[in-house]
Scaffold this motif. Structure first.
Motif, PDB file in Angstrom:
ATOM      1  N   THR A  23      21.550   9.175 -28.196  1.00 45.20           N
ATOM      2  CA  THR A  23      20.859   9.489 -26.943  1.00 45.20           C
ATOM      3  C   THR A  23      21.790   9.422 -25.741  1.00 45.20           C
ATOM      4  N   ALA A  39      18.933  23.067 -22.142  1.00 41.06           N
ATOM      5  CA  ALA A  39      17.882  22.301 -22.811  1.00 41.06           C
ATOM      6  C   ALA A  39      16.572  23.087 -22.849  1.00 41.06           C
ATOM      7  N   ASN A  69      14.251  24.563 -26.102  1.00 41.16           N
ATOM      8  CA  ASN A  69      12.851  24.178 -26.271  1.00 41.16           C
ATOM      9  C   ASN A  69      11.877  25.348 -26.235  1.00 41.16           C
ATOM     10  N   LEU A  79       9.992  18.257 -19.754  1.00 42.65           N
ATOM     11  CA  LEU A  79      10.602  17.566 -20.882  1.00 42.65           C
ATOM     12  C   LEU A  79      12.111  17.780 -20.924  1.00 42.65           C
ATOM     13  N   SER A  80      12.543  18.959 -20.538  1.00 40.60           N
ATOM     14  CA  SER A  80      13.981  19.220 -20.518  1.00 40.60           C
ATOM     15  C   SER A  80      14.680  18.344 -19.488  1.00 40.60           C
ATOM     16  N   GLU A 125      15.375  14.925 -21.057  1.00 38.59           N
ATOM     17  CA  GLU A 125      16.080  14.936 -22.338  1.00 38.59           C
ATOM     18  C   GLU A 125      17.405  14.192 -22.276  1.00 38.59           C
ATOM     19  N   ARG A 126      18.117  14.294 -21.165  1.00 40.44           N
ATOM     20  CA  ARG A 126      19.419  13.625 -21.022  1.00 40.44           C
ATOM     21  C   ARG A 126      19.263  12.108 -21.113  1.00 40.44           C
ATOM     22  N   ARG A 151      16.487  14.112 -27.651  1.00 37.18           N
ATOM     23  CA  ARG A 151      15.739  15.280 -28.074  1.00 37.18           C
ATOM     24  C   ARG A 151      14.426  14.868 -28.720  1.00 37.18           C
ATOM     25  N   SER A 189       8.753   9.949 -29.327  1.00 37.32           N
ATOM     26  CA  SER A 189      10.155  10.301 -29.562  1.00 37.32           C
ATOM     27  C   SER A 189      10.867   9.176 -30.305  1.00 37.32           C
TER      28      SER A 189
END
Length: 243
Positions: free
Chosen positions: A38, A62, A66, A141-142, A145-146, A150, A177
């Motif tokens: 992550t 990202a 998706n 969500l993107s 993500e960082r 994911r 997740s």
């Protein structure tokens, strides 16, 4: 922003070789694997320092991942501006062809109890609530993500639209997740990060973050570091190198 863990501990965490530590301490394997996958060192350092800047190119990559290939939306491209505006250009296969939206991020929060984003459309009326809900679920969500890794994109992400304000609740998605399902010393990894806000800047979005590491987790991580150093020292000695 001042974080609540010692600066020297942050420096130690930044230099962790997650792969080697995982091998040395098998009991912590699942948690360390998720952490390694992550956060890279640079991301972790920025989160700990209180500000994580994510460039448009990273967000757009990202989002593209998706989107998938089966939907009617062919692409979503974000562009951030120095005046705080966030533009979205959506290209579709059918009805709208191209949809352009320009607005601002009013809220972006993740603090353990709640995780949501609020985007206000400043230009262009929202053309269709179903379409916009789908778009902003991917965009929101993107954006996390960082920090959260994911995860599978759900078709049922809660999105509420009131006038030109779009509210996206991604708490349940994060809980499902890998970060949300993994614990370290009894603490969920996703609860160790807080997001207090987000501001749009030229070329990307600056997230205000906080790293909350409980005392027992800090102790465990320090022990892992100590064992890793001892192991490295022993290897060097065996090879005839100076420890």
């Amino acid at each position: 922003m001042v974080i609540d863990i010692p600066a020297n501990f942050i420096e130690q965490v930044k230099n962790i070789d997650w792969g080697s530590v995982r091998e040395a301490v098998a009991d912590y394997g699942p948690a360390l694997t998720v952490l390694r996958d992550t956060w890279d060192r640079e991301t972790l350092a920025q989160i700990a320092e209180g500000h994580l800047f994510v460039r448009d190119a990273v967000l757009n990559e990202a989002i593209a991942k998706n989107l998938g290939t089966d939907g009617s939306v062919r692409s979503i491209v974000l562009r951030s501006h120095a005046n705080g505006r966030l533009d979205l250009l959506c290209t579709t296969a059918k009805k709208y062809k191209k949809v352009e939206l320009s607005g601002t991020i009013e809220e972006f929060v993740h603090d353990g109890d709640k995780s949501y984003a609020v985007y206000r459309v400043r230009e262009k009326n929202i053309p269709d609530h179903g379409f916009v809900s789908w778009v902003f679920s991917r965009v929101s969500l993107s954006m996390v993500e960082r920090m959260m890794g994911r995860f599978d994109v759900s078709e049922n992400l809660p999105v509420e639209i009131h006038g030109n304000r779009v509210h996206v609740d991604f708490r349940e998605m994060l809980a499902a997740s890998k970060l949300g399902q993994t614990e370290f010393q009894g603490h969920k990894l996703m609860d160790m990060i807080e997001i207090e806000g987000a501001s749009v800047q030229e070329g990307g979005i600056m997230f205000d973050t906080k790293l909350n590491v409980p005392d027992d987790v800090k102790t465990a991580l320090k022990e892992l570091l100590r064992e890793r150093r001892l192991s490295a020292s022993e290897e060097s000695t065996e090879k005839g190198e100076k420890p």
